[in-house]
Write an enzyme that holds these catalytic residues in place. Structure first.
Site, PDB file in Angstrom:
ATOM      1  N   GLU A  56     -36.351 -29.701  11.484  1.00 43.81           N
ATOM      2  CA  GLU A  56     -36.517 -29.539  12.949  1.00 43.81           C
ATOM      3  C   GLU A  56     -37.698 -30.230  13.447  1.00 43.81           C
ATOM      4  O   GLU A  56     -38.877 -29.818  12.822  1.00 43.81           O
ATOM      5  CB  GLU A  56     -36.575 -28.064  13.146  1.00 43.81           C
ATOM      6  CG  GLU A  56     -36.358 -27.789  14.739  1.00 43.81           C
ATOM      7  CD  GLU A  56     -36.366 -26.271  14.963  1.00 43.81           C
ATOM      8  OE1 GLU A  56     -35.663 -25.620  14.156  1.00 43.81           O
ATOM      9  OE2 GLU A  56     -36.727 -25.852  16.084  1.00 43.81           O
ATOM     10  N   HIS A  89     -40.712 -30.853  22.515  1.00 41.30           N
ATOM     11  CA  HIS A  89     -39.635 -30.849  21.432  1.00 41.30           C
ATOM     12  C   HIS A  89     -38.998 -32.132  21.573  1.00 41.30           C
ATOM     13  O   HIS A  89     -38.542 -32.648  20.714  1.00 41.30           O
ATOM     14  CB  HIS A  89     -38.813 -29.518  21.788  1.00 41.30           C
ATOM     15  CG  HIS A  89     -38.057 -29.179  20.638  1.00 41.30           C
ATOM     16  ND1 HIS A  89     -36.582 -29.997  20.477  1.00 41.30           N
ATOM     17  CD2 HIS A  89     -38.009 -28.376  19.714  1.00 41.30           C
ATOM     18  CE1 HIS A  89     -35.923 -29.179  19.222  1.00 41.30           C
ATOM     19  NE2 HIS A  89     -36.748 -28.446  18.827  1.00 41.30           N
ATOM     20  N   ASP A 141     -35.714 -19.111  -2.558  1.00 39.98           N
ATOM     21  CA  ASP A 141     -34.514 -19.106  -1.909  1.00 39.98           C
ATOM     22  C   ASP A 141     -34.968 -18.546  -0.394  1.00 39.98           C
ATOM     23  O   ASP A 141     -35.156 -17.500  -0.204  1.00 39.98           O
ATOM     24  CB  ASP A 141     -34.123 -17.785  -2.616  1.00 39.98           C
ATOM     25  CG  ASP A 141     -32.592 -17.354  -2.312  1.00 39.98           C
ATOM     26  OD1 ASP A 141     -32.039 -17.744  -1.331  1.00 39.98           O
ATOM     27  OD2 ASP A 141     -31.933 -16.671  -3.071  1.00 39.98           O
ATOM     28  N   LYS A 148     -36.333 -16.065  14.771  1.00 42.67           N
ATOM     29  CA  LYS A 148     -35.859 -17.449  14.205  1.00 42.67           C
ATOM     30  C   LYS A 148     -37.201 -18.374  14.225  1.00 42.67           C
ATOM     31  O   LYS A 148     -37.211 -18.944  13.351  1.00 42.67           O
ATOM     32  CB  LYS A 148     -34.718 -17.930  15.021  1.00 42.67           C
ATOM     33  CG  LYS A 148     -33.941 -19.072  14.772  1.00 42.67           C
ATOM     34  CD  LYS A 148     -34.516 -20.538  14.797  1.00 42.67           C
ATOM     35  CE  LYS A 148     -33.939 -21.776  14.520  1.00 42.67           C
ATOM     36  NZ  LYS A 148     -34.536 -23.100  14.805  1.00 42.67           N
TER      37      LYS A 148
HETATM   38  C1  MEV Z   1     -36.758 -22.960  18.069  1.00 41.58           C
HETATM   39  O1  MEV Z   1     -36.422 -23.483  16.844  1.00 41.58           O
HETATM   40  C2  MEV Z   1     -37.763 -21.735  17.995  1.00 41.58           C
HETATM   41  C3  MEV Z   1     -37.901 -20.998  19.334  1.00 41.58           C
HETATM   42  O2  MEV Z   1     -36.768 -20.780  20.123  1.00 41.58           O
HETATM   43  C4  MEV Z   1     -38.601 -19.864  18.940  1.00 41.58           C
HETATM   44  C5  MEV Z   1     -38.747 -18.965  20.352  1.00 41.58           C
HETATM   45  O3  MEV Z   1     -38.129 -19.074  21.031  1.00 41.58           O
HETATM   46  O4  MEV Z   1     -39.588 -17.818  19.981  1.00 41.58           O
HETATM   47  C6  MEV Z   1     -38.843 -21.975  20.306  1.00 41.58           C
END
Ligand code: MEV
Length: 424
Positions: A83, A374, A276, A260
Site C-alpha cells: 500500500e 496517497h 502470522d 485498519k
Molecule cells: C487506509 O489504508 C487507512 C486509513 O483509512 C486509516 C484511517 O482511516 O484511520 C487512512
C-alpha cells in the site's frame, strides 16, 4: 474457468513443472509466465518448503521506516506492504514525535492461551473444581511436551476453566503458556493435544477442539507517544486528531477503518519478519471488541501542557523463532536491521509503528484528507499499470497528480503523448 481444478500429483512435481501445468490448464500467456518466473526467483528453494504446490512467490515491497525511537533506542523498521504511503506515513509521524522522546512501550509478557473444548459433562462446576486440583499435574504433562521451552524459561504458567452459557453448558479449559521468543502456536497446540486424553480420563467428558486462541490478551503491548502541538502544525491539528480518536472510540463503523490504519503499520512489520499477520489481526480485532462493542485500539488526548498524547493497547503475538521467521532470508534480515533478539522487542516495535501509523492517518484525515498524499504515491502504480517504464514512471505520475486525474486511461494518454513527443 479452468477446465478441471483436479491437477493430480501436482505436489510431487518440481516448481517449474507445476507452473507449466497451471499455465497450460489456465491458458496463461508465455510472456506472463516468464515475467512471473523471473520475479519469483529470489526466494529460491525456501518457498518450496514453506507451503504446498508452490509455483513461485509474490513479491511485496519492503520499505524502511526511518525516524523511529522505541524505548529510547533508535530503530530502522522494515515494513512489507503493497500500500502506497504506509511507510512514508510512519517516517513523517515518527519525525514529529522524535523530539519528545519517540514511543515508549510496555508488554504484559509472552503468555499464549490454548483451549480444550470438553463436552458431555454432567457436572461442569464440580469438574471445574476438580481440574484446578490437578494444576501441578497438568503443568508437568504440558512442560514435558517441550523441554527446550522450559529450559528457555517458558512452559505452563496457569490454567483457567470456563463454563460457557450454552445449552447444555460447555466447559472450556485454558492452558496459559509462556512461549518466550516463539509465537507459540505449535507449542500450545501440541500441549493441548497431548493433554486431551488425560482430561477425558479425569472428567469422563469428551474433548473436541484443541487449539490456541488468537485473542492473546495475556500478550499485550502498550505504546505511548507525545506530539508537541508546534511539531504537528498547531492546536487545531491536535484537536482534530483528538476528535477523530473520540469518533473511532464511539463508533464501530469508524473504529474498523481506524484500526485498519493501525494494522497497516503493525501487519507490515509482522509480515516483514515472517510472522502470522492473520493471527495478529484476529487478536487485534477481537481485543477491540472485548467490551461487547467494537472500538478503537488507540486513544488520543491533550496533556496538561497542551501536547497531543497517543496511546495504543493491543495483543501482539509474534515470535523470532519457529515458523518462517528463521527460514525466510528476508525475515532474518528484517530482524537484523532492527537489531532484534527477543520477541518482546519485536512486539514493542510493531506496536509503536501501529501508534505512529494511526497518528499520521488521523492527522491527514483531520486536515487535508488522505487523497493528496496517497494519490501522488499511487500515481506511480497507475503509471506502471499503463505501461510506463524507467523515467517515464515519474513523468507520467507527476502529470496525473497535476491533472488531479490518477486513472489508468489518463495515464495511457499521457504516456502516448510523452512517447510521441520529439526527444531533446
Ligand atoms: C487506509 O489504508 C487507512 C486509513 O483509512 C486509516 C484511517 O482511516 O484511520 C487512512
Amino acid at each position: 474457468m479452468v477446465p478441471s481444478s483436479r491437477l493430480s500429483g501436482l505436489h510431487e512435481t518440481s516448481r517449474e513443472e507445476r507452473l507449466a501445468r497451471v499455465a497450460e490448464a489456465t491458458g496463461l500467456d508465455a510472456s506472463m509466465v516468464a515475467a512471473f518466473a523471473a520475479a519469483s526467483a529470489p526466494l529460491g528453494e525456501t518457498a518450496d518448503h514453506l507451503v504446498e504446490n508452490v509455483i513461485g512467490t509474490i513479491n511485496v515491497p519492503l520499505g524502511i521506516a526511518t525516524n523511529m525511537t522505541v524505548d529510547g533506542e533508535d530503530v530502522l523498521v522494515p515494513m512489507a506492504t503493497e500500500e502506497s504511503s504506509v511507510v512514508a506515513a510512519v517516517c513523517n509521524g515518527a519525525r514529529q514525535c522524535r523530539g519528545a522522546g519517540g514511543i515508549t512501550t510496555s508488554t504484559t509478557g509472552s503468555l499464549m492461551i490454548a483451549q480444550l473444548q470438553v463436552l458431555g459433562l454432567a457436572d461442569p462446576f464440580a469438574t471445574r473444581a476438580a481440574l484446578f486440583e490437578r494444576k501441578t499435574e497438568i503443568a508437568a504433562l504440558c512442560d514435558a511436551v517441550d523441554p527446550m521451552l522450559v529450559k528457555l524459561g517458558g512452559g505452563l504458567r496457569d490454567i483457567e476453566v470456563r463454563i460457557l452459557d450454552t445449552d447444555p453448558p460447555m466447559t472450556i479449559v485454558h492452558l496459559i503458556v509462556d512461549t518466550r521468543d516463539a509465537m507459540g502456536a505449535n507449542a500450545v497446540n501440541t500441549m493441548a493435544e497431548t493433554l486431551a486424553p488425560d482430561i477425558e480420563r479425569w472428567t469422563g467428558g469428551r474433548v473436541s477442539l484443541r487449539i490456541l486462541s488468537n485473542l492473546a490478551d495475556r500478550r499485550l503491548v502498550r505504546a505511548r507517544g507525545l506530539w508537541p502541538a508546534e511539531a504537528i502544525g498547531g492546536e487545531a491539528v491536535r484537536d482534530g486528531i483528538i476528535a477523530a480518536g473520540i469518533f473511532a472510540a464511539a463508533d464501530p463503523y469508524r473504529a474498523a477503518t481506524h484500526n485498519k490504519g493501525i494494522m497497516n503499520g503493525v501487519s507490515a512489520v509482522v509480515l516483514a519478519t515472517g510472522n502470522d499477520t492473520r493471527a495478529v489481526e484476529a487478536g487485534a480485532h477481537a481485543y477491540a471488541a472485548r467490551s461487547g462493542r467494537y472500538s478503537a485500539l488507540t486513544r488520543w488526548e491533550k496533556t496538561a501542557d497542551g501536547a497531543l498524547a497517543g496511546t495504543l493497547e493491543m495483543p501482539l503475538a509474534v515470535g523470532i523463532v519457529g515458523g518462517a521467521t528463521r527460514v525466510h532470508p528476508t525475515a532474518r534480515m528484517a530482524l537484523d536491521i532492527m537489531g532484534i533478539t527477543t520477541a518482546d522487542r519485536l512486539a514493542r516495535v510493531a506496536g509503536a509503528v501501529g501508534l505512529v501509523q494511526n497518528f499520521s492517518a488521523l492527522k491527514a484525515l483531520a486536515t487535508e484528507g488522505i487523497q493528496r498524499g496517497h494519490m501522488s504515491l499511487h500515481a506511480k502504480n497507475v503509471a506502471i499499470a499503463a505501461g510506463a517504464q524507467g523515467p517515464e514512471i515519474v513523468a507520467v505520475a507527476r502529470e496525473l497528480v497535476a491533472r488531479k486525474a490518477v486513472r489508468v486511461e489518463v495515464a495511457e494518454e499521457v504516456l502516448a503523448t510523452l512517447r510521441a513527443a520529439p526527444k531533446p
